[in-house]
Design an enzyme around this catalytic site. Structure first.
Site, PDB file in Angstrom:
ATOM      1  CD  GLU A 107      -2.764  -1.446   1.976  1.00  0.00           C
ATOM      2  OE1 GLU A 107      -3.966  -2.524   2.419  1.00  0.00           O
ATOM      3  OE2 GLU A 107      -2.517  -0.766   3.201  1.00  0.00           O
ATOM      4  CG  ASP A 161      -8.682  -5.452   9.473  1.00  0.00           C
ATOM      5  OD1 ASP A 161      -8.481  -4.772   8.685  1.00  0.00           O
ATOM      6  OD2 ASP A 161      -9.606  -6.499   9.243  1.00  0.00           O
TER       7      ASP A 161
END
Lengths: 375, 375
Positions: free
Chosen positions: B146, B245
């Protein structure tokens, strides 16, 4: 390892009702919880306005189909709460039925969320679906109004209460009924055994909780009655949302079918309820204290007319009364034994004095009773 | 009282990714979490099949409108994760922008969930939306891929890594960047300071975590660079879902902007990351141990071809590797100070030896550095 619980109920983004009130306490108790949302709303309906929508029956089915294809549905316990439409509820009924057929040892707590205080807040065609689902449940946790609705019995004296419980145990075959938050009206307070009754003059400051576990006569297996327990808890003033959802989750989380023995006067569900009652009471106390600590305009009551003109005081009051669940996790995990519910030994014995057509066991003795499903 | 966190990410009924991996740890830390679901699926995509659907942008907006009308959006912190479509992401971007405009002291952790290991798993038009959102974030937690995607910089040496970090800090104005789970490749292992480098021969059994906090030169406020910290953690074999997460939630939950002082060599985000890393490591260890305790056919690897013919061995493996989050709540709540990340003091100083066009501060000294937003 506590095992898995499948929880099927509402989701709100803000605050604590439905799954938001039920899942965290169960996780604190060590359960893995599979969470299926039946609605996705911004907040509970008490605020008067909400954004979001109900989940359609087909969408619910797709979620379960996905779990099923991946062999992910294997709960030891099932919890269902607010499911607002008859079609969605029927879909859930089919899924729960299949799970119980597959493994009848699964414990199913059905909270027939339909309304409160004389007001229905689901569509009327939901009622017969719940009536058809009752036979699947291990435990149900209706409120007073939901008992009346499910049994079609207005509760106005001990006779009608006995009739309603008997209907749930025999006609609908429910093993365990838990009714909490019952206003202690005159006739109910009078009928209570000494060990449960609050001090004279203070009954109206209490709510009653009753559990009723079906049992059969050791000598006459056709004769079905129940063992009833009760406890009065001090009333905490004001309105709270999500209390029933949290309470039901705690009853299911604490339920241990092996916990009753001939030696004790308790049933597995009266013991589970004593845990749930004590924990719920502390969460409510803390919520009440918090709401009382807020600025005056966020807690003082306002009337309906003013609320219509300006809804913000009402929403601020609501917001200040959201359950202090996260702040009470110490209590949710606390393993201190709470005070037990007391046996209501003459609940059925006093029956001869009341004329109730639907009751067959006129001189039922609890000492003669064998709890259903017990060795 | 920890305050509120608004969490906007995916929901799965079974298992622990997205909100299911983030919300419970934050609740354990004492936060009230407002939970907005961006998808409602039966399970994570690693199973290969799932039921349910994404939440449309209009539906997300309706939920926020409902909360807004009721004055229920007042988070101290904001966490965004998986938001799979550009339209939904733009809706969320507008909402977050408004919240930060309203109160710039709000802490926003943006996890730009887009893909991993060279593979994008959101639509491509999501990338420019995330790039536009970066300036709002207090902290971002991209993975290696990312970082490459956001900065359009393939990471193949220290020069490109510096360039990517500088792009995030200067072009996109991100105060704090946390990159976890970095495979310790040759050039990265070589560049690491002694205090961070794993023992010789064991680098491949470790993952690296880097934090970079933007700071400005005390003498030349135009000159922007960063303080970099790092720590290598032992690699736990196998694939786990939801780790990022949970990790991002823990970084946000432990972030305390007041925690850095001139006296310590740590930044608020390096300290928060040390807590998140240590807790994540234990959850993964327990998950690994649990999965190893399962019957052989639920844990042995199988190949893709066999999986296509019969997907069940794969789903069983996935199921056995769901995070042991509920079973690790003792660790999530544990207040024992974890080992801190170590300062990577020569991260920018060594820069003179590398030719990187986008770097202006050629002889940056961390001692000369004033953390952005610090007193």
């Amino acid at each position: 390892m506590q095992g898995r619980i499948l929880s099927i109920q509402s989701h709100v983004s803000f605050g604590y009702v439905g799954g938001k009130a039920a899942v965290f306490p169960l996780q604190c108790l060590g359960f893995d919880v599979d969470v299926v949302n039946t609605v996705n709303f911004s907040n509970h309906s008490g605020y008067g306005r909400a954004g979001g929508s109900k989940v359609a029956a087909a969408e619910l089915k797709a979620v379960f189909d996905g779990m099923h294809e991946n062999e992910l549905i294997n709960p030891a316990r099932i919890l269902t709460g607010y499911i607002p439409g008859a079609e969605a509820l029927s879909t859930i009924a089919d899924i729960v039925q299949k799970l119980i057929d597959e493994d009848p040892s699964r414990i199913y707590l059905l909270d027939p969320v339909m309304g409160d205080a004389g007001r229905l807040y689901v569509a009327e065609d939901v009622i017969p679906v719940y009536q058809r689902m009752l036979h699947m449940a291990t435990i149900i946790t209706p409120n007073w109004f939901e008992v009346e609705t499910l049994t079609e019995t207005p509760l106005h004296d001990m006779g009608s209460l006995r009739c309603a419980l008997r209907t749930l145990h025999t006609k609908y075959g429910v093993p365990h009924v838990v009714i909490s938050s019952i206003p202690l009206s005159g006739w109910l307070a009078t009928a209570l055994p000494e060990s449960v009754r609050p001090a004279a003059g203070s009954t109206e400051e209490h709510l009653l909780c009753i559990t009723s576990s079906r049992c059969v006569d050791r000598e006459d297996s056709e004769r079905v009655a129940s063992v009833v327990h009760a406890r009065a808890v001090p009333l905490i003033p004001g309105y709270f949302s999500g209390v029933g959802d949290m309470f039901s989750a705690l009853v299911l989380g604490h339920y241990d079918r092996m916990s009753a023995s001939a030696a004790t006067s308790h049933t597995p569900v009266s013991t589970a309820t004593s845990w749930a009652l004590a924990r719920t009471h502390v969460v409510l106390q803390r919520t009440h204290e918090y709401s009382m600590s807020l600025p005056e305009d966020e807690r003082q009551p306002s009337d309906d007319e003013k609320d219509r003109a300006n809804p913000h005081p009402k929403t601020r009051r609501m917001r200040g009364r959201e359950l202090r669940l996260v702040q009470s996790q110490d209590i949710l995990r606390d393993e201190t034994q709470p005070p037990e519910l007391m046996p209501w030994t003459d609940f059925w014995m006093a029956i001869a004095t009341t004329v109730v057509a639907c009751i067959r066991a006129r001189e039922w003795k609890t000492s003669n009773c064998k709890l259903m499903g017990q060795a």
